[in-house]
Design an enzyme around this catalytic site. Structure first.
Site, mmCIF file in Angstrom:
data_model
loop_
_atom_site.group_PDB
_atom_site.id
_atom_site.type_symbol
_atom_site.label_atom_id
_atom_site.label_comp_id
_atom_site.label_asym_id
_atom_site.label_seq_id
_atom_site.Cartn_x
_atom_site.Cartn_y
_atom_site.Cartn_z
ATOM 1 N N ASP A 33 1.178 -1.123 -0.114
ATOM 2 C CA ASP A 33 -0.393 0.027 -0.166
ATOM 3 C C ASP A 33 0.822 1.585 -0.008
ATOM 4 O OD1 ASP A 33 -2.473 1.265 2.350
ATOM 5 O OD2 ASP A 33 -2.167 2.055 0.352
ATOM 6 N N ASP A 217 -1.204 5.897 -5.395
ATOM 7 C CA ASP A 217 -2.202 4.334 -3.976
ATOM 8 C C ASP A 217 -2.165 3.426 -4.471
ATOM 9 O OD1 ASP A 217 -4.759 5.725 -1.372
ATOM 10 O OD2 ASP A 217 -2.801 3.579 -1.811
HETATM 11 O O1 LIG Z 1 -6.070 4.595 2.570
HETATM 12 C C1 LIG Z 1 -5.272 5.053 1.791
HETATM 13 C C2 LIG Z 1 -4.200 3.808 0.975
HETATM 14 N N1 LIG Z 1 -4.906 2.322 1.747
HETATM 15 C C3 LIG Z 1 -6.328 1.986 1.532
HETATM 16 C C4 LIG Z 1 -6.390 0.649 2.610
HETATM 17 C C5 LIG Z 1 -7.379 0.311 2.686
HETATM 18 C C6 LIG Z 1 -8.453 1.117 2.575
HETATM 19 N N2 LIG Z 1 -9.779 0.448 2.949
HETATM 20 C C7 LIG Z 1 -9.565 -1.179 2.650
HETATM 21 C C8 LIG Z 1 -10.135 -2.097 1.971
HETATM 22 C C9 LIG Z 1 -9.466 -3.389 1.660
HETATM 23 C C10 LIG Z 1 -8.160 -3.190 1.581
HETATM 24 C C11 LIG Z 1 -7.282 -2.007 2.034
HETATM 25 C C12 LIG Z 1 -7.926 -0.941 2.608
HETATM 26 N N3 LIG Z 1 -5.279 5.802 1.060
HETATM 27 C C13 LIG Z 1 -5.754 6.866 0.705
HETATM 28 S S1 LIG Z 1 -5.436 8.743 0.706
HETATM 29 C C14 LIG Z 1 -6.734 9.497 1.161
HETATM 30 C C15 LIG Z 1 -7.405 9.041 1.053
HETATM 31 C C16 LIG Z 1 -9.379 8.711 1.440
HETATM 32 C C17 LIG Z 1 -9.125 9.917 2.145
HETATM 33 C C18 LIG Z 1 -10.813 10.660 2.489
HETATM 34 C C19 LIG Z 1 -12.122 9.943 1.831
HETATM 35 C C20 LIG Z 1 -11.414 8.668 0.954
HETATM 36 C C21 LIG Z 1 -10.694 8.454 0.536
HETATM 37 C C22 LIG Z 1 -7.182 6.797 0.948
HETATM 38 C C23 LIG Z 1 -8.289 6.085 1.474
HETATM 39 O O2 LIG Z 1 -8.864 5.860 2.285
HETATM 40 N N4 LIG Z 1 -8.360 5.132 0.282
HETATM 41 C C24 LIG Z 1 -8.923 3.693 0.157
HETATM 42 C C25 LIG Z 1 -10.132 4.025 -0.330
HETATM 43 C C26 LIG Z 1 -10.702 4.982 -1.381
HETATM 44 C C27 LIG Z 1 -12.247 5.187 -1.432
HETATM 45 C C28 LIG Z 1 -12.653 4.373 -1.481
HETATM 46 C C29 LIG Z 1 -12.601 3.148 -0.406
HETATM 47 C C30 LIG Z 1 -11.886 2.813 -0.014
#
Ligand SMILES: O=C(CNCCc1c[nH]c2ccccc12)Nc1scc(-c2ccccc2)c1C(=O)NCc1ccccc1
Length: 325
Positions: A33, A217
């Site tokens: 990640d 990402d």
């Molecule tokens: O967190 C990460 C990377 N790791 C994800 C791990 C993970 C998070 N659920 C998981 C579920 C399964 C596997 C891995 C993960 N990236 C970032 S930067 C900004 C945001 C964000 C901030 C505010 C609002 C939205 C996004 C995210 C984010 O929440 N992405 C996931 C996501 C984005 C959109 C929809 C769903 C998930």
């Protein structure tokens, strides 16, 4: 000791890619990640109900495990999923790259999204160590600890559409891309691999120059872009509309999707239209391009990254490299 590891899509939609990681001989499939910086795993400290269906790390079976007493971690992602627990260090090996003294974050609680995602046994964070969540002292990522032992301080992502790809540590394998690599500077102030895109084009339309603040990402499935881009894109898809009940743009599964070109400097990264038909949802199909409203920046997730060969250059001036393949 450079390394290479296979990244296997977890389902028919490439919603995430998992890699085998050895923690002192215990092999777990983890999601690499580049959007977070904690290495955390499903563990024997979880309630049995949350362990069900997962491969579990058992520190009591590890000779090299050293508990960090009083250390805790707690991470929440933007989709409100998350996990928390305790910390120790161990020997972590990915492909040929081995690191000792790696902080392994043991989950004592994980959210329901992770419990139900039984192929996923944890995450290996590859963003900057500044956003690691361990307290009282934040811990280094696998990449930061591995860097000194790598031929060069880089890792590359060669994710593929509906097929296994690879992450490489320490080398840029020129057999994996075509043409020149375009590098762009990275801003690390938020702890992400953050850069400024130079614009976009929909299908064969003309390129629109505009600065797009984005992160690379691997842990986010879809592409989240400014509304101007997203509306311009779906205007070219007959029957497409924003469906609030599905939480995004959907279209008839029979629709032909135009390519999306995203500019990085003078480089034009082309995301094939078929990659943007993410998955069936209800009677329609859900788009792989969605709005970044509420996020604060754009996210170039797996739908984008799998169309490119990507270099995460962790040298003293970090940068991202992109090439076609
Ligand atoms: O967190 C990460 C990377 N790791 C994800 C791990 C993970 C998070 N659920 C998981 C579920 C399964 C596997 C891995 C993960 N990236 C970032 S930067 C900004 C945001 C964000 C901030 C505010 C609002 C939205 C996004 C995210 C984010 O929440 N992405 C996931 C996501 C984005 C959109 C929809 C769903 C998930």
């Amino acid at each position: 000791n450079d390394g290479s590891v296979t990244a296997t899509p977890v389902d028919a939609y490439d919603s995430e890619y998992l890699c085998p990681v050895s923690i002192d001989g215990q092999i777990l499939a983890l999601e690499f990640d580049s959007g977070s910086s904690d290495l955390w795993v499903f563990s024997t400290s979880l309630p049995l109900s949350q362990q069900k269906g997962h491969v579990i790390f058992d520190p009591s079976k590890s000779k090299n495990w050293k508990a960090l007493s009083g250390y805790t971690w707690n991470i929440t992602y933007g989709d409100k999923s998350g996990a928390s627990g305790t910390v120790g260090t161990d020997v972590v090996t990915v492909g040929g790259t081995s690191v000792s003294g790696q902080a392994v974050e043991i989950a004592t609680q994980v959210s329901s999204q992770f419990v139900s995602d039984t192929a996923n046994n944890g995450l290996l964070g590859l963003a900057f160590s500044s956003i690691n969540t361990v307290k009282p002292q934040k811990q280094k990522t696998f990449f930061d600890l591995a860097k000194p032992s790598l031929s060069s301080p880089v890792f590359t992502a060669d994710l593929k559409h509906h097929a296994p790809g690879t992450y490489d540590f320490g080398t840029i394998n020129s057999a994996k891309y075509t043409g020149a690599i375009t590098y762009t500077n990275v801003v690390t102030s938020k702890g992400f691999w953050e850069f400024t895109g130079s614009g976009y084009a929909v299908g064969n339309g003309s390129f629109v120059s505009s600065s797009i603040d984005a992160i690379a990402d691997t842990g986010t499935t879809l592409i989240y872009l400014p509304d101007a881009v997203v509306t311009a894109y779906y205007q070219q898809v007959s029957g497409a509309s924003y469906d609030s009940s599905q939480g995004g743009y959907t279209f008839p599964c029979s629709a032909t999707l135009p390519n999306l070109t995203l500019g990085i400097g003078s480089y034009r990264a082309v995301v094939p239209g078929q990659y943007i038909n993410y998955s069936p949802r209800g009677s329609k199909c859900f788009g792989g391009v969605q709005s970044n409203t509420g996020i604060g920046f754009s996210i170039y997730g797996d739908v984008f990254l799998k169309s490119q060969f990507v270099i995460f250059d962790g040298s003293s001036t970090p940068r991202l490299g992109f090439a076609s393949k």
